[in-house]
Design a protein around this motif. Structure first.
Motif, PDB file in Angstrom:
ATOM      1  N   THR A 215       1.462 -33.655 -75.549  1.00 49.46           N
ATOM      2  CA  THR A 215       1.733 -34.277 -76.850  1.00 49.46           C
ATOM      3  C   THR A 215       2.531 -35.565 -76.675  1.00 49.46           C
ATOM      4  O   THR A 215       2.244 -36.582 -77.320  1.00 49.46           O
ATOM      5  CB  THR A 215       2.514 -33.301 -77.753  1.00 49.46           C
ATOM      6  N   ILE A 216       3.531 -35.517 -75.785  1.00 45.85           N
ATOM      7  CA  ILE A 216       4.352 -36.700 -75.518  1.00 45.85           C
ATOM      8  C   ILE A 216       3.493 -37.816 -74.936  1.00 45.85           C
ATOM      9  O   ILE A 216       3.579 -38.979 -75.358  1.00 45.85           O
ATOM     10  CB  ILE A 216       5.502 -36.346 -74.554  1.00 45.85           C
ATOM     11  N   THR A 217       2.651 -37.457 -73.957  1.00 45.79           N
ATOM     12  CA  THR A 217       1.796 -38.459 -73.318  1.00 45.79           C
ATOM     13  C   THR A 217       0.828 -39.067 -74.321  1.00 45.79           C
ATOM     14  O   THR A 217       0.642 -40.293 -74.363  1.00 45.79           O
ATOM     15  CB  THR A 217       1.006 -37.830 -72.151  1.00 45.79           C
ATOM     16  N   SER A 218       0.215 -38.216 -75.133  1.00 41.99           N
ATOM     17  CA  SER A 218      -0.743 -38.718 -76.127  1.00 41.99           C
ATOM     18  C   SER A 218      -0.070 -39.650 -77.121  1.00 41.99           C
ATOM     19  O   SER A 218      -0.622 -40.695 -77.485  1.00 41.99           O
ATOM     20  CB  SER A 218      -1.382 -37.539 -76.871  1.00 41.99           C
ATOM     21  N   PHE A 219       1.132 -39.284 -77.553  1.00 40.09           N
ATOM     22  CA  PHE A 219       1.848 -40.135 -78.507  1.00 40.09           C
ATOM     23  C   PHE A 219       2.214 -41.467 -77.873  1.00 40.09           C
ATOM     24  O   PHE A 219       2.029 -42.532 -78.486  1.00 40.09           O
ATOM     25  CB  PHE A 219       3.107 -39.424 -79.002  1.00 40.09           C
ATOM     26  N   SER A 220       2.733 -41.437 -76.639  1.00 39.08           N
ATOM     27  CA  SER A 220       3.146 -42.682 -75.987  1.00 39.08           C
ATOM     28  C   SER A 220       1.948 -43.579 -75.720  1.00 39.08           C
ATOM     29  O   SER A 220       2.025 -44.806 -75.891  1.00 39.08           O
ATOM     30  CB  SER A 220       3.882 -42.384 -74.680  1.00 39.08           C
ATOM     31  N   GLU A 221       0.819 -42.995 -75.338  1.00 32.82           N
ATOM     32  CA  GLU A 221      -0.377 -43.804 -75.089  1.00 32.82           C
ATOM     33  C   GLU A 221      -0.955 -44.350 -76.385  1.00 32.82           C
ATOM     34  O   GLU A 221      -1.531 -45.443 -76.407  1.00 32.82           O
ATOM     35  CB  GLU A 221      -1.421 -42.993 -74.323  1.00 32.82           C
ATOM     36  N   SER A 222      -0.801 -43.601 -77.464  1.00 29.52           N
ATOM     37  CA  SER A 222      -1.309 -44.085 -78.746  1.00 29.52           C
ATOM     38  C   SER A 222      -0.593 -45.361 -79.191  1.00 29.52           C
ATOM     39  O   SER A 222      -1.143 -46.164 -79.942  1.00 29.52           O
ATOM     40  CB  SER A 222      -1.160 -43.004 -79.826  1.00 29.52           C
ATOM     41  N   LEU A 223       0.649 -45.562 -78.696  1.00 31.66           N
ATOM     42  CA  LEU A 223       1.386 -46.783 -79.022  1.00 31.66           C
ATOM     43  C   LEU A 223       0.809 -47.996 -78.291  1.00 31.66           C
ATOM     44  O   LEU A 223       1.014 -49.133 -78.714  1.00 31.66           O
ATOM     45  CB  LEU A 223       2.860 -46.618 -78.647  1.00 31.66           C
ATOM     46  N   SER A 224       0.094 -47.747 -77.187  1.00 35.14           N
ATOM     47  CA  SER A 224      -0.428 -48.833 -76.370  1.00 35.14           C
ATOM     48  C   SER A 224      -1.865 -49.211 -76.705  1.00 35.14           C
ATOM     49  O   SER A 224      -2.346 -50.242 -76.260  1.00 35.14           O
ATOM     50  CB  SER A 224      -0.354 -48.443 -74.884  1.00 35.14           C
ATOM     51  N   TYR A 225      -2.552 -48.358 -77.464  1.00 34.91           N
ATOM     52  CA  TYR A 225      -3.961 -48.601 -77.766  1.00 34.91           C
ATOM     53  C   TYR A 225      -4.169 -48.674 -79.276  1.00 34.91           C
ATOM     54  O   TYR A 225      -3.611 -47.869 -80.026  1.00 34.91           O
ATOM     55  CB  TYR A 225      -4.839 -47.501 -77.159  1.00 34.91           C
ATOM     56  N   ASN A 226      -4.993 -49.621 -79.685  1.00 31.81           N
ATOM     57  CA  ASN A 226      -5.251 -49.795 -81.117  1.00 31.81           C
ATOM     58  C   ASN A 226      -6.168 -48.724 -81.675  1.00 31.81           C
ATOM     59  O   ASN A 226      -6.124 -48.402 -82.854  1.00 31.81           O
ATOM     60  CB  ASN A 226      -5.875 -51.174 -81.360  1.00 31.81           C
ATOM     61  N   ASP A 227      -7.037 -48.175 -80.834  1.00 35.85           N
ATOM     62  CA  ASP A 227      -8.022 -47.189 -81.275  1.00 35.85           C
ATOM     63  C   ASP A 227      -7.547 -45.774 -80.955  1.00 35.85           C
ATOM     64  O   ASP A 227      -6.592 -45.574 -80.199  1.00 35.85           O
ATOM     65  CB  ASP A 227      -9.373 -47.455 -80.608  1.00 35.85           C
ATOM     66  N   THR A 228      -8.242 -44.794 -81.504  1.00 36.27           N
ATOM     67  CA  THR A 228      -7.894 -43.386 -81.283  1.00 36.27           C
ATOM     68  C   THR A 228      -8.282 -42.964 -79.867  1.00 36.27           C
ATOM     69  O   THR A 228      -9.420 -43.192 -79.428  1.00 36.27           O
ATOM     70  CB  THR A 228      -8.622 -42.486 -82.290  1.00 36.27           C
ATOM     71  N   ILE A 229      -7.350 -42.373 -79.146  1.00 38.77           N
ATOM     72  CA  ILE A 229      -7.635 -41.872 -77.801  1.00 38.77           C
ATOM     73  C   ILE A 229      -8.355 -40.530 -77.926  1.00 38.77           C
ATOM     74  O   ILE A 229      -7.837 -39.583 -78.518  1.00 38.77           O
ATOM     75  CB  ILE A 229      -6.348 -41.707 -76.987  1.00 38.77           C
ATOM     76  N   ILE A 230      -9.556 -40.458 -77.364  1.00 34.02           N
ATOM     77  CA  ILE A 230     -10.325 -39.207 -77.430  1.00 34.02           C
ATOM     78  C   ILE A 230     -10.413 -38.508 -76.082  1.00 34.02           C
ATOM     79  O   ILE A 230     -10.849 -37.356 -75.994  1.00 34.02           O
ATOM     80  CB  ILE A 230     -11.745 -39.450 -77.979  1.00 34.02           C
ATOM     81  N   TYR A 231      -9.994 -39.193 -75.021  1.00 32.93           N
ATOM     82  CA  TYR A 231      -9.993 -38.566 -73.697  1.00 32.93           C
ATOM     83  C   TYR A 231      -8.968 -39.289 -72.834  1.00 32.93           C
ATOM     84  O   TYR A 231      -8.885 -40.508 -72.839  1.00 32.93           O
ATOM     85  CB  TYR A 231     -11.371 -38.674 -73.041  1.00 32.93           C
ATOM     86  N   SER A 232      -8.186 -38.521 -72.088  1.00 33.93           N
ATOM     87  CA  SER A 232      -7.243 -39.105 -71.140  1.00 33.93           C
ATOM     88  C   SER A 232      -7.073 -38.152 -69.970  1.00 33.93           C
ATOM     89  O   SER A 232      -6.973 -36.939 -70.155  1.00 33.93           O
ATOM     90  CB  SER A 232      -5.891 -39.387 -71.804  1.00 33.93           C
ATOM     91  N   LYS A 233      -7.053 -38.718 -68.778  1.00 29.22           N
ATOM     92  CA  LYS A 233      -6.890 -37.889 -67.584  1.00 29.22           C
ATOM     93  C   LYS A 233      -6.376 -38.740 -66.438  1.00 29.22           C
ATOM     94  O   LYS A 233      -6.804 -39.879 -66.251  1.00 29.22           O
ATOM     95  CB  LYS A 233      -8.223 -37.245 -67.178  1.00 29.22           C
ATOM     96  N   SER A 234      -5.459 -38.167 -65.668  1.00 25.89           N
ATOM     97  CA  SER A 234      -5.003 -38.812 -64.442  1.00 25.89           C
ATOM     98  C   SER A 234      -5.744 -38.200 -63.267  1.00 25.89           C
ATOM     99  O   SER A 234      -5.742 -36.981 -63.095  1.00 25.89           O
ATOM    100  CB  SER A 234      -3.494 -38.620 -64.254  1.00 25.89           C
TER     101      SER A 234
END
Length: 502
Positions: A215-234
């Protein structure tokens, strides 16, 4: 001194060393993700971290009393700072102007605290062992812990936990050491009850962070991208982010845009068709990079092509484009075609071991923003792929922007020429990226522009192709150096030219 204390504290050295190196690796990796240029980021992070450890070691001489109590307090602080630092950096990356000050401040603070730990442990144990035994035991555990950290970080922690969860996990381990020592030696520690309570509260807080890390990662990444993040993986190699707005998909690798579904066809048609349309007999095709399958999609439009070999380092990338329904639709099931063989390997190493010949070779690597990618643009690499090219075959290389980075573009061209290949540079406009460049290279000195193309193309035509070969004055050829393994001049050109844009 309780007989259990030496053994417990030596085990603590192992945990401390492992945690300390993990924090260092996390800082370097996170800086590379957010700021780019992995070599520079890791070099400066390691330098600052080691220097800060030296400061911590020097400061340890001022701790004269209650050393065991101080050790426990420092363990708690290391766990809290190291465990939460990645979250702070992610959350504040977009909102503060002086991000590097925060980054190096946290690295310095962590390094100072870690630098205090080993000297304090050695002083606690100095009356238990002879000096030579003490040094050998402490540093043996220290180095073994460092080795463990260096192995599990890229192989297990980043692929399966990610940066944020890894930070919290090792923060918990640090504080757990403090709690165990405090619980076992309460009688020898001043304020043991307070320290034990502080340890429990800290572990609870870090555990909450671990549980809610996604949840923390998704929120922090959402601040960096204008669009909705639908997939993220390291993955072991990069951070993959897929965003969606309406019908538009965008892929980001380590924060850098790789394509937008709105206009990626302009890039991939320009990458493939000027070369492959000039090879009506081409049967064997090699694609290096291009793990999204979009170049392969274009190649599959040629019925005479019998086999396509795709070599991409990151299995996480190719698997995503083989299994995600939206991406399968975008690449038209290209990576699932029976004509396609997907190989997940380092391109440089793979090419060295190959004897096969190909009619058409697509080199679709990311831009040369760091030395690990820059090696794939060197004359050494181009010599290897030239050996794999059929006498009448064509190589095409994506070559960054001839408008924004003309030195970079023409350096790629000169590097290809330096290995005896004849080049045909060209460019086109891709709205998401601006003016973009490509270079065809071949053994023969003559390139015949195709008059016709396969049906169904959205962009490429005879007229558009004519325009792609014309370079106005602001993109015209200039003198540059050849990119070699021992100079990596292309990376320097790229950094200089893109620094004011990115």
């Amino acid at each position: 001194m309780d007989k259990r204390l030496p053994t417990l504290l030596l085990l603590s050295v192992f945990v401390v060393a492992t945690c300390g190196l993990i924090y260092e690796l996390i800082a370097g990796t996170l800086a590379s993700y957010l700021l780019g240029d992995s070599v520079t980021q890791f070099s400066t992070i390691i330098g600052v971290y080691l220097f800060s450890m030296g400061i911590g070691s020097w400061l340890s001489k001022y701790f004269d009393k209650n050393i065991l109590s101080w050790f426990i307090q420092i363990e708690i602080l290391v766990g809290l700072v190291g465990g939460t630092s990645s979250t702070l950096l992610f959350l504040l990356f977009e909102s503060i102007a002086s991000f590097r000050i925060l980054l190096y401040g946290l690295v310095s603070l962590t390094g100072i605290l870690v630098g205090l730990e080993i000297p304090l442990l050695m002083r606690i144990l100095e009356n238990r062992y002879e000096f030579k035994d003490l040094v050998s035991r402490v540093f043996t555990f220290d180095y073994i812990g460092a080795l463990l950290a260096s192995l599990i970080f890229p192989l297990l922690l980043i692929p399966y936990l990610g940066i944020v969860k890894t930070s919290y996990l090792f923060g918990i381990l640090n504080v757990l050491v403090a709690l165990i020592v405090c619980a076992n030696f309460r009688k020898e520690i001043r304020g043991a009850k307070y320290l034990q309570t502080a340890s429990i509260v800290s572990i609870a807080g870090l555990l909450a962070g671990f549980i809610y890390a996604e949840t923390i990662t998704s929120f922090s990444e959402s601040l960096s991208y204008n669009d909705t993040i639908i997939y993220s993986k390291s993955t072991p190699y990069q951070r993959i982010i897929l965003t969606k707005r309406g019908k538009t998909l965008r892929l980001f690798l380590n924060g850098n845009l790789q394509f937008s579904s709105d206009d990626e066809y302009r890039y991939h048609e320009a990458l493939v068709h000027p070369g492959l349309s000039a090879l009506p007999e081409a049967k064997q095709v090699l694609v290096m990079g291009g793990g999204d399958g979009l170049a392969v999609r274009e190649i599959l439009k040629y019925p005479q092509v019998k086999s396509i070999t795709l070599v991409d380092l990151d299995k996480g990338m190719t698997s995503l484009f083989q299994n995600n329904s939206m991406l399968i639709k975008l690449n038209q099931k290209a990576l699932l075609s029976p004509k396609v063989k997907v190989i997940n390997a380092d391109a440089f190493s793979w090419v060295r071991s190959q004897k096969d010949k190909f009619d058409f070779i697509v080199v679709d690597f990311p831009d040369p923003s760091n030395y690990s990618v820059g090696k794939l643009y060197t004359n050494s690499f181009y010599k290897l792929i030239k050996e794999m090219l059929q006498p009448d075959g064509i190589i095409v290389v994506q070559s960054t922007s001839p408008y924004v980075a003309p030195n970079s573009f023409w350096s790629v061209n000169k590097t290809l020429e330096s290995v005896g290949l004849h080049t045909v540079p060209y460019h086109n406009y891709v709205p998401s990226f601006g003016e973009w460049g490509y270079i065809m290279a071949m053994n023969k000195a003559y390139y015949k522009k195709p008059e016709t193309f396969v049906p169904g193309l959205k962009f490429i035509s005879k007229g558009s192709l004519d325009q792609m070969f014309y370079f106005p004055k602001d993109m015209s050829r200039r003198e540059t150096e050849v990119n070699k393994l021992n100079n990596q001049v292309l990376v320097k050109y790229f950094e200089e030219e893109w620094s004011d844009v990115l």
